[in-house]
Design an enzyme around this catalytic site. Structure first.
Site, short mmCIF file in Angstrom:
data_model
loop_
_atom_site.label_atom_id
_atom_site.label_comp_id
_atom_site.label_asym_id
_atom_site.label_seq_id
_atom_site.Cartn_x
_atom_site.Cartn_y
_atom_site.Cartn_z
N GLY A 66 0.91 -1.27 0.08
CA GLY A 66 0.02 -0.09 -0.10
C GLY A 66 0.75 1.42 0.08
O GLY A 66 2.26 1.20 0.51
N GLN A 71 2.88 10.12 1.64
CA GLN A 71 4.10 9.34 1.61
C GLN A 71 4.86 9.70 0.29
O GLN A 71 6.29 9.72 0.10
CB GLN A 71 3.88 7.89 1.53
CG GLN A 71 3.38 7.33 2.79
CD GLN A 71 3.35 5.92 2.81
OE1 GLN A 71 2.33 5.16 2.42
NE2 GLN A 71 4.69 5.38 3.42
N CYS A 118 6.67 0.15 6.97
CA CYS A 118 6.15 1.33 6.31
C CYS A 118 7.32 1.75 5.61
O CYS A 118 8.44 1.86 5.95
CB CYS A 118 5.53 2.49 7.43
SG CYS A 118 4.96 3.95 6.65
N LEU A 119 7.01 2.14 4.21
CA LEU A 119 8.02 2.79 3.25
C LEU A 119 8.55 3.98 4.09
O LEU A 119 9.81 4.52 3.57
CB LEU A 119 7.39 2.87 1.97
CG LEU A 119 7.09 1.67 1.22
CD1 LEU A 119 6.49 1.80 -0.08
CD2 LEU A 119 8.11 0.69 1.08
N HIS A 160 -4.02 0.83 7.92
CA HIS A 160 -2.65 1.36 7.70
C HIS A 160 -2.56 2.62 6.86
O HIS A 160 -2.10 4.03 7.26
CB HIS A 160 -1.64 0.32 7.23
CG HIS A 160 -0.23 0.80 7.42
ND1 HIS A 160 0.83 0.40 8.07
CD2 HIS A 160 0.31 1.68 6.48
CE1 HIS A 160 1.88 1.13 7.64
NE2 HIS A 160 1.78 1.88 6.74
N GLU A 161 -3.13 2.49 5.54
CA GLU A 161 -3.17 3.78 4.76
C GLU A 161 -3.94 4.76 5.14
O GLU A 161 -3.68 5.95 4.76
CB GLU A 161 -3.61 2.97 3.13
CG GLU A 161 -2.61 1.98 2.63
CD GLU A 161 -1.14 2.28 2.80
OE1 GLU A 161 -0.74 3.46 2.66
OE2 GLU A 161 -0.37 1.20 3.01
N HIS A 164 -2.51 7.01 7.41
CA HIS A 164 -1.45 7.94 6.64
C HIS A 164 -2.28 9.16 6.18
O HIS A 164 -1.47 10.22 6.27
CB HIS A 164 -0.79 7.37 5.59
CG HIS A 164 0.45 6.48 5.78
ND1 HIS A 164 1.39 7.10 6.45
CD2 HIS A 164 0.77 5.29 5.42
CE1 HIS A 164 2.37 6.20 6.50
NE2 HIS A 164 1.84 5.06 5.90
#
Ligand code: NI
Length: 197
Positions: A66, A71, A118-119, A160-161, A164
């Site tokens: 994702g 991000q 997480c990126l 999670h997304e 963000h």
């Protein structure tokens, strides 16, 4: 390059090649900002359609499941998700999904704890409690509303997304920081195949 399996309507009038975008890491204010809604005419714009394609390419490049627009330095309520059937953590594949202006509803009281990465927080993994089931209402890339009820790993990635978009990262959701691990140690001592989101 458009990968096989990508939507045939992937691009609308933008330059032909897609780009891998620079990922913002924690510490950059954009990761902690509350993102704004997309207007419907904005969603249809070549710029946002291109952004969606670039987010898919970026997610693929970094082997994420994702990616949220903040991000990639765009403070918009927009995210993409795709989970391969080969991912050990998932019960089933999730096809490439665009979440524009998503509204998340947690269903029931069951909480499951699972590993997340997480990126924007490179090289770390942690155990995060999440609702087992959620309802997602969002717009797809054409601006069409859809509703999905998700459970298990898909429900985790959605949460999670969506976090963000409110400037939250998984570290904020951890209840016990002692599970926080570097990738190498995670692989050695903790668990299965980790992807990032
Ligand atoms: Ni993330």
């Amino acid at each position: 390059m458009l990968r096989s399996g990508a939507a045939p309507h992937a691009r609308t009038g933008s330059p032909s090649s897609v780009s891998i975008l620079k990922v913002a890491r924690i510490g950059h204010p954009v990761v902690r900002a509350s993102a704004r809604d997309l207007a419907s005419d904005e969603l249809h714009s070549p710029e946002i359609q291109r952004l969606i394609d670039d987010m898919k390419e970026t997610m693929d490049e970094y082997e994420g499941v994702g990616l949220a627009a903040p991000q990639v330095h765009r403070s918009l309520r927009l995210a993409v998700i795709e989970v391969q059937a080969s991912d050990e953590r998932t019960e089933q594949a999730v096809p490439f999904t665009v979440l524009a202006n998503p509204v998340l509803t947690r269903l029931g009281t069951e909480i499951l704890t699972g590993w997340e990465g997480c990126l924007s927080i490179p090289d770390l993994r942690g155990l995060v409690p999440r609702s087992a089931r959620v309802r997602l209402e969002a717009l797809d890339r054409e601006g069409r509303p859809y509703t999905v009820e998700a459970e298990g790993f898909f429900a985790r990635v959605i949460q999670h997304e969506c976090d963000h978009l409110d400037g939250r990262v998984y570290l904020d959701r951890m209840e016990d920081m002692r599970s926080l691990s570097f990738f190498k140690e995670f692989r050695t001592y903790a668990a299965p195949d980790p992807d990032e989101a």
